[in-house]
Design a protein around this motif. Structure first.
Motif, PDB file in Angstrom:
ATOM      1  N   ALA A 105       3.381  -5.886  -8.670  1.00 23.42           N
ATOM      2  CA  ALA A 105       2.636  -4.741  -8.919  1.00 23.42           C
ATOM      3  C   ALA A 105       1.104  -4.842  -8.380  1.00 23.42           C
ATOM      4  O   ALA A 105      -0.013  -4.486  -8.803  1.00 23.42           O
ATOM      5  CB  ALA A 105       2.204  -4.495 -10.545  1.00 23.42           C
ATOM      6  N   LEU A 106       1.385  -4.710  -7.138  1.00 23.25           N
ATOM      7  CA  LEU A 106       0.159  -4.775  -6.131  1.00 23.25           C
ATOM      8  C   LEU A 106      -0.731  -3.335  -6.271  1.00 23.25           C
ATOM      9  O   LEU A 106      -1.927  -3.188  -5.819  1.00 23.25           O
ATOM     10  CB  LEU A 106       0.430  -5.273  -4.767  1.00 23.25           C
ATOM     11  N   GLY A 107       0.080  -2.364  -6.525  1.00 21.69           N
ATOM     12  CA  GLY A 107      -0.362  -1.010  -6.150  1.00 21.69           C
ATOM     13  C   GLY A 107      -0.241  -0.472  -4.956  1.00 21.69           C
ATOM     14  O   GLY A 107       0.218  -1.013  -4.024  1.00 21.69           O
ATOM     15  N   ARG A 108      -0.758   0.593  -4.446  1.00 27.54           N
ATOM     16  CA  ARG A 108      -0.651   1.175  -3.178  1.00 27.54           C
ATOM     17  C   ARG A 108      -1.951   2.294  -2.960  1.00 27.54           C
ATOM     18  O   ARG A 108      -2.264   2.798  -3.969  1.00 27.54           O
ATOM     19  CB  ARG A 108       0.690   2.074  -3.033  1.00 27.54           C
ATOM     20  N   VAL A 109      -2.208   2.289  -1.594  1.00 26.88           N
ATOM     21  CA  VAL A 109      -3.138   3.383  -1.250  1.00 26.88           C
ATOM     22  C   VAL A 109      -2.327   4.174  -0.403  1.00 26.88           C
ATOM     23  O   VAL A 109      -2.151   3.673   0.937  1.00 26.88           O
ATOM     24  CB  VAL A 109      -4.402   2.789  -0.594  1.00 26.88           C
ATOM     25  N   GLY A 110      -2.019   5.614  -0.787  1.00 17.96           N
ATOM     26  CA  GLY A 110      -1.048   6.051   0.044  1.00 17.96           C
ATOM     27  C   GLY A 110       0.228   5.574   0.180  1.00 17.96           C
ATOM     28  O   GLY A 110       0.887   5.334  -1.092  1.00 17.96           O
ATOM     29  N   ALA A 169       0.906   2.807   1.822  1.00 19.45           N
ATOM     30  CA  ALA A 169       0.572   1.142   1.979  1.00 19.45           C
ATOM     31  C   ALA A 169       0.027   0.535   0.877  1.00 19.45           C
ATOM     32  O   ALA A 169      -0.661   1.033   0.015  1.00 19.45           O
ATOM     33  CB  ALA A 169      -0.494   0.924   3.237  1.00 19.45           C
ATOM     34  N   PRO A 170       0.066  -1.025   0.893  1.00 24.33           N
ATOM     35  CA  PRO A 170      -0.394  -1.630  -0.166  1.00 24.33           C
ATOM     36  C   PRO A 170      -1.908  -1.738  -0.074  1.00 24.33           C
ATOM     37  O   PRO A 170      -2.649  -1.281   1.023  1.00 24.33           O
ATOM     38  CB  PRO A 170       0.172  -3.118   0.018  1.00 24.33           C
ATOM     39  N   PRO A 171      -2.707  -2.214  -1.018  1.00 19.17           N
ATOM     40  CA  PRO A 171      -4.062  -2.188  -1.106  1.00 19.17           C
ATOM     41  C   PRO A 171      -4.637  -3.098   0.109  1.00 19.17           C
ATOM     42  O   PRO A 171      -4.098  -4.003   0.468  1.00 19.17           O
ATOM     43  CB  PRO A 171      -4.629  -2.380  -2.398  1.00 19.17           C
ATOM     44  N   LEU A 172      -5.759  -2.683   0.898  1.00 20.23           N
ATOM     45  CA  LEU A 172      -6.430  -3.741   1.835  1.00 20.23           C
ATOM     46  C   LEU A 172      -6.536  -5.188   1.225  1.00 20.23           C
ATOM     47  O   LEU A 172      -6.031  -5.977   2.011  1.00 20.23           O
ATOM     48  CB  LEU A 172      -7.785  -2.974   2.219  1.00 20.23           C
ATOM     49  N   GLY A 173      -6.910  -5.282   0.126  1.00 20.77           N
ATOM     50  CA  GLY A 173      -7.295  -6.604  -0.462  1.00 20.77           C
ATOM     51  C   GLY A 173      -6.047  -7.360  -0.371  1.00 20.77           C
ATOM     52  O   GLY A 173      -5.924  -8.824  -0.197  1.00 20.77           O
ATOM     53  N   ALA A 174      -4.999  -6.688  -0.833  1.00 14.96           N
ATOM     54  CA  ALA A 174      -3.371  -7.318  -1.058  1.00 14.96           C
ATOM     55  C   ALA A 174      -2.911  -7.532   0.476  1.00 14.96           C
ATOM     56  O   ALA A 174      -2.385  -8.769   0.615  1.00 14.96           O
ATOM     57  CB  ALA A 174      -2.500  -6.517  -1.816  1.00 14.96           C
ATOM     58  N   VAL A 175      -3.260  -6.881   1.187  1.00 15.98           N
ATOM     59  CA  VAL A 175      -2.648  -7.320   2.814  1.00 15.98           C
ATOM     60  C   VAL A 175      -3.286  -8.177   3.156  1.00 15.98           C
ATOM     61  O   VAL A 175      -2.840  -9.310   3.813  1.00 15.98           O
ATOM     62  CB  VAL A 175      -2.916  -6.078   3.674  1.00 15.98           C
ATOM     63  N   LEU A 176      -4.701  -8.403   3.196  1.00 12.77           N
ATOM     64  CA  LEU A 176      -5.542  -9.517   3.661  1.00 12.77           C
ATOM     65  C   LEU A 176      -5.188 -10.995   3.003  1.00 12.77           C
ATOM     66  O   LEU A 176      -5.137 -11.813   3.625  1.00 12.77           O
ATOM     67  CB  LEU A 176      -7.103  -9.121   3.470  1.00 12.77           C
ATOM     68  N   ALA A 177      -4.936 -10.792   1.734  1.00 17.07           N
ATOM     69  CA  ALA A 177      -4.483 -11.917   1.034  1.00 17.07           C
ATOM     70  C   ALA A 177      -3.518 -12.521   1.473  1.00 17.07           C
ATOM     71  O   ALA A 177      -3.242 -13.660   1.686  1.00 17.07           O
ATOM     72  CB  ALA A 177      -4.479 -11.607  -0.609  1.00 17.07           C
ATOM     73  N   PHE A 178      -2.263 -11.622   1.705  1.00 17.73           N
ATOM     74  CA  PHE A 178      -1.152 -12.223   2.242  1.00 17.73           C
ATOM     75  C   PHE A 178      -1.118 -12.646   3.752  1.00 17.73           C
ATOM     76  O   PHE A 178      -0.612 -13.818   3.957  1.00 17.73           O
ATOM     77  CB  PHE A 178      -0.087 -10.856   2.240  1.00 17.73           C
ATOM     78  N   GLN A 179      -2.006 -12.073   4.439  1.00 19.71           N
ATOM     79  CA  GLN A 179      -2.213 -12.679   5.837  1.00 19.71           C
ATOM     80  C   GLN A 179      -2.906 -13.990   5.893  1.00 19.71           C
ATOM     81  O   GLN A 179      -2.551 -14.738   6.346  1.00 19.71           O
ATOM     82  CB  GLN A 179      -3.155 -11.560   6.578  1.00 19.71           C
ATOM     83  N   LEU A 180      -3.690 -14.133   4.925  1.00 15.53           N
ATOM     84  CA  LEU A 180      -4.583 -15.464   4.629  1.00 15.53           C
ATOM     85  C   LEU A 180      -3.602 -16.446   4.340  1.00 15.53           C
ATOM     86  O   LEU A 180      -3.613 -17.366   4.875  1.00 15.53           O
ATOM     87  CB  LEU A 180      -5.587 -15.115   3.830  1.00 15.53           C
TER      88      LEU A 180
END
Length: 259
Positions: free
Chosen positions: A27-32, A34-45
């Motif tokens: 349940a990461l949510g979404r912005v438009g 896409a996933p929220p920026l914080g969730a994207v950055l956490a995944f990339q890390l």
């Protein structure tokens, strides 16, 4: 019950409970779209940490220092470098030229040989192996233990020729496990009775998921391994025919799910 009848606060509380029960991304949510920026950055890390764990070299000297005063021997597999190791698993199961002779020149004839292999997470080995091995040594009183072997470019089966060269009755391979997107520093232990080249995976016992982030603790893993090892030496076997019959299992080191 219709989803329309569930209040937003009740739905949020349900997701909070599920997130507490699992490290999965829920349940990461979404912005438009896409996933929220914080969730994207956490995944990339987390992805970067997993890649680093696979490609990072093992500092054998620093590891030997942390294992002191235990004696150590450093060997390498036939995989000459990390890139070759990743492409050629077979070379990670064989000792480099001269290493078998290096091991065979010692005393030999031990009850158990403990091997530390970098495997697919040198990060996990560097940070977790010293504590785990010291815990193992504390559980193996009464058994003769060979000098600790530190092996680079190691697959699980590299423990077989090492144990064979040391003339050990059993080999315990402590190795870095393949990292995931939640844990990049997990360790596994593989026990093989009467090690020799060509042993099948079904002839080994595995204790996995040893790490400090909700996994099996070093002390619990050492206690479990000690029980299996003593039974393996008594019965003369390991693998699918050897089970841990302990009545009490260690409590998982996980967060408590909210009521």
């Amino acid at each position: 019950m219709s989803d329309d009848l569930v209040t937003p606060s009740a739905r949020a509380a349900l997701w909070d409970r599920l997130r507490a029960a699992s490290p999965a991304r829920l349940a990461l949510g979404r912005v438009g779209h896409a996933p929220p920026l914080g969730a994207v950055l956490a995944f990339q890390l987390d992805h970067a940490r997993a890649r680093d764990a696979v490609h990072a070299p093992l500092d054998s000297g620093a590891l030997a220092d942390e294992l002191a005063p235990l004696p150590t021997i450093v060997v390498t597999s036939a995989a000459g470098d990390r890139a070759t190791y990743l492409r050629r698993p077979d070379l990670g199961r064989a000792l480099a030229a001269g290493c078998a002779e290096q091991l065979a020149c010692g005393q030999g004839g031990y009850d158990v040989a403990i091997v530390i292999g970098d495997g697919l997470s040198a990060t996990g080995v560097q940070t977790g192996a010293p504590r785990l091995v010291h815990s193992l040594i504390g559980e193996l009183q009464g058994l003769t233990v060979a000098p600790i072997v530190i092996a680079t470019g190691a697959r699980v089966a590299l423990g077989d020729p090492i144990g064979e060269a040391l003339r050990a009755r059993a080999t315990v391979m402590v190795i870095g496990e393949r990292p995931g997107l939640t844990v990049a520093d997990s360790l596994g232990i593989y026990l093989t009775f009467s090690p020799r080249s060509g042993r099948a995976d079904s002839e080994r016992n595995c204790i996995s998921n040893i790490h400090a982030n909700g996994g099996l603790s070093a002390q619990h893993a050492a206690s479990l391994l000690a029980r299996l090892l003593r039974e393996a030496l008594r019965r003369g076997l390991s693998g699918v025919d050897l089970k841990d019959d302990a009545d009490v299992l260690p409590a998982p080191d996980t967060k408590r799910i909210p009521e």
